[in-house]
Structure formats: C-alpha cells, structure tokens
Scaffold this motif. Structure first.
Motif, PDB file in Angstrom:
ATOM      1  N   MET A  40     -13.368 -19.772 -12.327  1.00 38.69           N
ATOM      2  CA  MET A  40     -14.693 -19.237 -11.988  1.00 38.69           C
ATOM      3  C   MET A  40     -15.650 -20.362 -11.592  1.00 38.69           C
ATOM      4  O   MET A  40     -16.391 -20.255 -10.618  1.00 38.69           O
ATOM      5  CB  MET A  40     -15.283 -18.484 -13.181  1.00 38.69           C
ATOM      6  CG  MET A  40     -16.711 -18.052 -12.935  1.00 38.69           C
ATOM      7  SD  MET A  40     -17.452 -17.225 -14.325  1.00 38.69           S
ATOM      8  CE  MET A  40     -17.658 -18.546 -15.479  1.00 38.69           C
ATOM      9  N   LEU A  41     -15.599 -21.473 -12.326  1.00 38.29           N
ATOM     10  CA  LEU A  41     -16.537 -22.557 -12.038  1.00 38.29           C
ATOM     11  C   LEU A  41     -16.151 -23.296 -10.758  1.00 38.29           C
ATOM     12  O   LEU A  41     -17.018 -23.811 -10.044  1.00 38.29           O
ATOM     13  CB  LEU A  41     -16.633 -23.504 -13.236  1.00 38.29           C
ATOM     14  CG  LEU A  41     -17.251 -22.829 -14.474  1.00 38.29           C
ATOM     15  CD1 LEU A  41     -17.204 -23.742 -15.682  1.00 38.29           C
ATOM     16  CD2 LEU A  41     -18.697 -22.391 -14.216  1.00 38.29           C
ATOM     17  N   MET A  42     -14.859 -23.296 -10.429  1.00 42.95           N
ATOM     18  CA  MET A  42     -14.451 -23.882  -9.141  1.00 42.95           C
ATOM     19  C   MET A  42     -14.959 -23.005  -7.994  1.00 42.95           C
ATOM     20  O   MET A  42     -15.440 -23.508  -6.984  1.00 42.95           O
ATOM     21  CB  MET A  42     -12.927 -24.008  -9.061  1.00 42.95           C
ATOM     22  CG  MET A  42     -12.390 -25.035 -10.040  1.00 42.95           C
ATOM     23  SD  MET A  42     -10.656 -25.482  -9.801  1.00 42.95           S
ATOM     24  CE  MET A  42      -9.843 -23.973  -9.469  1.00 42.95           C
ATOM     25  N   ALA A  46     -17.561 -24.188  -5.100  1.00 43.41           N
ATOM     26  CA  ALA A  46     -17.231 -24.072  -3.669  1.00 43.41           C
ATOM     27  C   ALA A  46     -18.287 -23.234  -2.942  1.00 43.41           C
ATOM     28  O   ALA A  46     -18.704 -23.559  -1.825  1.00 43.41           O
ATOM     29  CB  ALA A  46     -15.847 -23.460  -3.503  1.00 43.41           C
ATOM     30  N   ILE A  47     -18.746 -22.159  -3.601  1.00 39.04           N
ATOM     31  CA  ILE A  47     -19.764 -21.292  -2.981  1.00 39.04           C
ATOM     32  C   ILE A  47     -21.074 -22.069  -2.829  1.00 39.04           C
ATOM     33  O   ILE A  47     -21.667 -22.121  -1.750  1.00 39.04           O
ATOM     34  CB  ILE A  47     -19.992 -20.025  -3.841  1.00 39.04           C
ATOM     35  CG1 ILE A  47     -18.758 -19.131  -3.787  1.00 39.04           C
ATOM     36  CG2 ILE A  47     -21.223 -19.254  -3.368  1.00 39.04           C
ATOM     37  CD1 ILE A  47     -18.716 -18.091  -4.907  1.00 39.04           C
ATOM     38  N   LYS A  48     -21.510 -22.686  -3.935  1.00 42.53           N
ATOM     39  CA  LYS A  48     -22.806 -23.379  -3.924  1.00 42.53           C
ATOM     40  C   LYS A  48     -22.836 -24.529  -2.923  1.00 42.53           C
ATOM     41  O   LYS A  48     -23.874 -24.824  -2.348  1.00 42.53           O
ATOM     42  CB  LYS A  48     -23.138 -23.912  -5.316  1.00 42.53           C
ATOM     43  CG  LYS A  48     -23.699 -22.854  -6.242  1.00 42.53           C
ATOM     44  CD  LYS A  48     -24.371 -23.493  -7.429  1.00 42.53           C
ATOM     45  CE  LYS A  48     -25.349 -22.549  -8.076  1.00 42.53           C
ATOM     46  NZ  LYS A  48     -26.055 -23.128  -9.205  1.00 42.53           N
ATOM     47  N   ASN A  49     -21.697 -25.189  -2.731  1.00 42.50           N
ATOM     48  CA  ASN A  49     -21.663 -26.324  -1.807  1.00 42.50           C
ATOM     49  C   ASN A  49     -21.238 -25.924  -0.396  1.00 42.50           C
ATOM     50  O   ASN A  49     -21.054 -26.779   0.465  1.00 42.50           O
ATOM     51  CB  ASN A  49     -20.742 -27.418  -2.353  1.00 42.50           C
ATOM     52  CG  ASN A  49     -21.378 -28.124  -3.541  1.00 42.50           C
ATOM     53  OD1 ASN A  49     -22.509 -28.605  -3.457  1.00 42.50           O
ATOM     54  ND2 ASN A  49     -20.686 -28.159  -4.664  1.00 42.50           N
ATOM     55  N   GLY A  50     -21.071 -24.625  -0.164  1.00 42.66           N
ATOM     56  CA  GLY A  50     -20.814 -24.135   1.193  1.00 42.66           C
ATOM     57  C   GLY A  50     -19.418 -24.399   1.719  1.00 42.66           C
ATOM     58  O   GLY A  50     -19.190 -24.395   2.926  1.00 42.66           O
ATOM     59  N   VAL A  51     -18.437 -24.624   0.812  1.00 42.78           N
ATOM     60  CA  VAL A  51     -17.076 -24.943   1.277  1.00 42.78           C
ATOM     61  C   VAL A  51     -16.480 -23.774   2.082  1.00 42.78           C
ATOM     62  O   VAL A  51     -15.940 -23.958   3.172  1.00 42.78           O
ATOM     63  CB  VAL A  51     -16.155 -25.301   0.077  1.00 42.78           C
ATOM     64  CG1 VAL A  51     -14.704 -25.462   0.527  1.00 42.78           C
ATOM     65  CG2 VAL A  51     -16.656 -26.568  -0.608  1.00 42.78           C
ATOM     66  N   VAL A  80     -10.867 -28.844  -3.140  1.00 43.06           N
ATOM     67  CA  VAL A  80     -10.105 -28.160  -2.079  1.00 43.06           C
ATOM     68  C   VAL A  80      -8.632 -28.055  -2.477  1.00 43.06           C
ATOM     69  O   VAL A  80      -8.006 -26.996  -2.324  1.00 43.06           O
ATOM     70  CB  VAL A  80     -10.303 -28.896  -0.728  1.00 43.06           C
ATOM     71  CG1 VAL A  80      -9.247 -28.483   0.282  1.00 43.06           C
ATOM     72  CG2 VAL A  80     -11.706 -28.628  -0.196  1.00 43.06           C
ATOM     73  N   GLU A  81      -8.069 -29.136  -3.016  1.00 41.82           N
ATOM     74  CA  GLU A  81      -6.648 -29.068  -3.395  1.00 41.82           C
ATOM     75  C   GLU A  81      -6.433 -28.056  -4.532  1.00 41.82           C
ATOM     76  O   GLU A  81      -5.450 -27.331  -4.538  1.00 41.82           O
ATOM     77  CB  GLU A  81      -6.132 -30.455  -3.788  1.00 41.82           C
ATOM     78  CG  GLU A  81      -5.954 -31.338  -2.548  1.00 41.82           C
ATOM     79  CD  GLU A  81      -5.139 -32.595  -2.802  1.00 41.82           C
ATOM     80  OE1 GLU A  81      -5.160 -33.087  -3.948  1.00 41.82           O
ATOM     81  OE2 GLU A  81      -4.503 -33.075  -1.841  1.00 41.82           O
ATOM     82  N   ALA A  82      -7.376 -27.993  -5.463  1.00 40.72           N
ATOM     83  CA  ALA A  82      -7.228 -27.018  -6.549  1.00 40.72           C
ATOM     84  C   ALA A  82      -7.314 -25.596  -5.996  1.00 40.72           C
ATOM     85  O   ALA A  82      -6.579 -24.703  -6.416  1.00 40.72           O
ATOM     86  CB  ALA A  82      -8.292 -27.243  -7.618  1.00 40.72           C
ATOM     87  N   GLY A 115     -20.121 -13.724  -3.355  1.00 36.36           N
ATOM     88  CA  GLY A 115     -20.560 -15.004  -3.938  1.00 36.36           C
ATOM     89  C   GLY A 115     -21.670 -14.805  -4.957  1.00 36.36           C
ATOM     90  O   GLY A 115     -21.722 -15.513  -5.972  1.00 36.36           O
ATOM     91  N   GLY A 116     -22.563 -13.842  -4.695  1.00 31.57           N
ATOM     92  CA  GLY A 116     -23.672 -13.599  -5.623  1.00 31.57           C
ATOM     93  C   GLY A 116     -23.158 -13.175  -6.989  1.00 31.57           C
ATOM     94  O   GLY A 116     -23.704 -13.558  -8.033  1.00 31.57           O
ATOM     95  N   LEU A 117     -22.083 -12.402  -6.973  1.00 36.62           N
ATOM     96  CA  LEU A 117     -21.498 -11.920  -8.230  1.00 36.62           C
ATOM     97  C   LEU A 117     -20.906 -13.095  -9.024  1.00 36.62           C
ATOM     98  O   LEU A 117     -21.096 -13.198 -10.236  1.00 36.62           O
ATOM     99  CB  LEU A 117     -20.390 -10.921  -7.872  1.00 36.62           C
ATOM    100  CG  LEU A 117     -20.099  -9.857  -8.889  1.00 36.62           C
ATOM    101  CD1 LEU A 117     -21.317  -8.984  -9.108  1.00 36.62           C
ATOM    102  CD2 LEU A 117     -18.930  -9.007  -8.420  1.00 36.62           C
ATOM    103  N   VAL A 118     -20.213 -13.980  -8.318  1.00 38.64           N
ATOM    104  CA  VAL A 118     -19.625 -15.150  -8.986  1.00 38.64           C
ATOM    105  C   VAL A 118     -20.746 -16.001  -9.588  1.00 38.64           C
ATOM    106  O   VAL A 118     -20.661 -16.454 -10.739  1.00 38.64           O
ATOM    107  CB  VAL A 118     -18.791 -15.993  -7.982  1.00 38.64           C
ATOM    108  CG1 VAL A 118     -18.294 -17.269  -8.637  1.00 38.64           C
ATOM    109  CG2 VAL A 118     -17.630 -15.178  -7.437  1.00 38.64           C
TER     110      VAL A 118
END
Ligand SMILES: C[S@@+](CC[C@H](N)C(=O)[O-])C[C@H]1O[C@@H](n2cnc3c(N)ncnc32)[C@H](O)[C@@H]1O
Length: 356
Positions: A40-42, A46-51, A80-82, A115-118
């Motif tokens: 969940m935190l990954m 990723a969402i917050k940093n726009g990946v 990204v690898e994770a 993304g908002g839900l996460v």
C-alpha cells in the motif's frame, strides 16, 4: 555409491517437505502478512510522485522516469523494480511500462482512477488501524466516523474517491432497476441515503429522465454530492436533506431507495431501524437497493468482507459486516418481498427488495 547417496538425500528432503502427504508447513503466509503494509505504501509513493502518470504516455527508462518525476535515481530504481515484482509494472529490456490494471486505475487522468482511495487508506485509515491491539482489548474504536462530529470531516475528504470504485456496479444496478421501474406519474423519486458522491443514484437518474434525487448525508458532505451531480448535469434534479440518517425526516413516496455502504457503519440495531424507516418512506412497489461487503452466511470468508468488519471495529461505535442471510432476514421481518441478489462488477452483489 554417489548416486545412492544422492537418492537418499532426495528422499530425506522430500520427507521434510511433505510429512504424511500433507503440504509442508512454512512461515510464508505469515511473513507475507507481516509485510502487508508495504505494498500500500509503495502504491502511495508511486501515486504521489507521479510514477504511473509519467508512464501513461508509454514505457520509459529509469533516467526518463527520474526526469519525469523529479525523484532521486536511487528511489526510482528501488520503487520501480518492486512494482515490477508485484506485477503492476513490466520491464521490456531497459524500459518500464504499466500493467493493464495500473493503466486503468492508477493514472490520474483515467475515469477509473483509484489513487485517491489509496491515499485515503494510507493517510486516514492507517493511523486508526495502528491502534488495533488496544481496540481489540477494550472493544472501543479509535474513532467513530458514524458520528457527525468525527465522520463528516473524514467522509468529506474521500467520498468522491469512492465514486470511481463503485461506478461500474452502480451502472449495472441502474440498468437492472430501469428495466421495470415502479409505477409513477411524471416524477420518479430516488432517495439516496448516506449519498456521499451520489454514485448509487446518479447513474439511475441519468437513465430515468423524469427522476429526481433526494440525497441525505451530513451537511459537510452534501456539497460534494452537489458538485458531482452538477458535473453529471443533474444539479436541477437534486434535493438534499442534511443531518443524521437516523433522525432526519426522509419524506415519502420514493420509488427507489439506495443504501450504499452505510449499513456496515451503523451496526445491527441502527441498520434495522434504518431499514424500517426506508420501508415507510417507499411508495408501494418501491425498491430498496443495498450495497455492502458481504461475507458468506457461515462467516468463514471471503477475507475482505471479514477484514472490513475489523475496519468497522476500528472506526465506528457498533459497525460490522452482515451476511445475505442476516440482511435478508431483517428485510423480510419488516415486510419487504422479492429479496434477491443482483450480480454487479464488484466484490459483492447488490441486495434488492420490494415494498409490497
Ligand atoms: C462509506 S460512505 C458511502 C458513500 C456512498 N453511498 C458510496 O457508496 O460511495 C458513507 C457515507 O455515509 C455518510 N454517513 C455516515 N453516517 C451517517 C449518518 N449517521 N448520517 C448521515 N450520513 C452518514 C457519510 O458522510 C458518507 O457520505
């Protein structure tokens, strides 16, 4: 001799692996559960940093992702690898692309964006869940989102994010309900209880052009309901009733009443009282539609409705999840007829019943 030794070794290791023909006991499930917080935190990182957004234009190299997100190279390589390891991204030579579910639900410009839900899970739910040992010991929740003073702020922040989660199911329900609408003359009245974003009434009102929605929710949440309805050109077909669903007057003569993900936070006693109140507010032939996370009748699974009951333990005074047997029993006792499940694209079906 060497071959015999090898065979002996193989037999010995087999014995360790499957004693008495049973699958071997390993700690794998438990270690995976212990790491449960990390995926969940990954996702959140990723969402917050726009990946996911950066990759929505097509597969990219590490350097291109670093440039697009303005993140550190070390951070991007690890994350990204994770995400490749978890199957949300895929690697083709030196480029990384989105798996189909990441492309559909993790890109902020997509209609199904979750993304908002996460972010809500990571920001609002996690802190409360950290108190679980104490909550279990005392039986007292960390917060009570079913009470207006604690719930209104909490819900106003994320009900709009729930819209995308429930929209496909709400569309399917609307299609089903619009097939044979209850008899009405000129105005089809929908009561959306604990409306939030209005996701359960909006698709139906769009199909039934003579429909009017009455949305009930906390005062702080209703502006969200209104803004979503306006975005769907339904602003002039929406009335609102603000306040606690247990105490406000719904009025009467409704042809459909929707209860989207509200019974679980009310708990059994208040849910049964609410269902009776809904029965009284429906016109004869009116339909009630209940969306919930529904465990099996024996309450041995599936895991997520049972996990959601723990979520209600943490976040509400008396909330729980209820089986079809429990809820249909309550509906029957009140007088509802033709109680059935409508299969929709969501983890649980919708329960539908008719006021005779
Ligand atoms: C989980 S959200 C569901 C929203 C929407 N029905 C959906 O399915 O997406 C619960 C909603 O119920 C509202 N709510 C919870 N308890 C309430 C109460 N006692 N009175 C009025 N509204 C309440 C919250 O403000 C929130 O909008």
């Amino acid at each position: 001799v060497a071959k015999r030794k090898l065979n002996k070794k193989a037999v010995r290791s087999k014995a360790v692996k499957s004693k008495g023909g049973k699958p071997p006991v390993t700690p794998q499930r438990i270690t995976e559960m212990a790491w449960g917080f990390a995926p969940m935190l990954m996702l959140q990182a990723a969402i917050k940093n726009g990946v996911f957004d950066v990759l929505s234009a097509g597969p990219k190299t590490f350097d291109e992702i670093v440039a697009g997100t303005q993140c550190s190279r070390r951070g991007i390589v690890a994350l990204v690898e994770a995400l490749v390891g978890f199957g949300l991204l895929n690697r083709r030579k030196d480029r990384f692309g989105l798996a189909p579910d990441a492309a559909a639900f993790m890109v902020s410009s997509k209609p199904g964006y979750l993304g908002g839900l996460v972010k809500h899970f990571a920001a609002q739910l996690l802190d409360n869940w950290r108190q679980l040992p104490e909550v279990v010991r005392t039986g007292k929740p960390a917060t009570m989102v079913d009470h207006e003073d604690q719930g209104a702020e909490f819900f106003s922040k994320f009900v709009e994010d729930l819209f995308n989660m429930s929209f496909p199911a709400a569309e399917a329900l609307a299609e089903e309900l619009a097939k044979k609408p209850a008899a009405h003359d000129g105005r089809f009245k929908i009561l959306d209880i604990a409306a939030g974003s209005g996701v359960w009434s909006i698709p139906l009102a769009k199909r039934m052009t003579d429909a009017h929605i009455t949305a009930v929710d906390f005062a702080k949440v209703l502006p969200v309901t209104r803004s979503v309805a306006e975005r769907h050109q339904l602003g002039d077909r929406l009335s609102t009733i603000e306040g606690d669903i247990q105490s406000v007057d719904f009025g009467g003569g409704f042809h459909v009443a929707t209860l989207g993900h509200i019974l679980h936070s009310e708990g059994e006693a208040k849910s049964r009282r609410l269902l009776k109140k809904v029965y009284d507010a429906l016109a004869p032939g009116g339909v009630i539609a209940i969306a919930e996370f529904i465990p099996d009748d024996d309450r041995n699974g599936p895991p997520y409705p049972l996990l959601f009951a723990v979520n209600m333990l943490v976040n509400t005074e008396d909330g729980d999840t209820f089986s079809f047997k429990q809820m249909s029993g309550w509906l029957k006792e009140i007088g509802f007829k033709r109680i059935r499940k409508v299969e929709v694209p969501s983890p649980s079906p919708i329960i539908v019943a008719v006021k005779a």
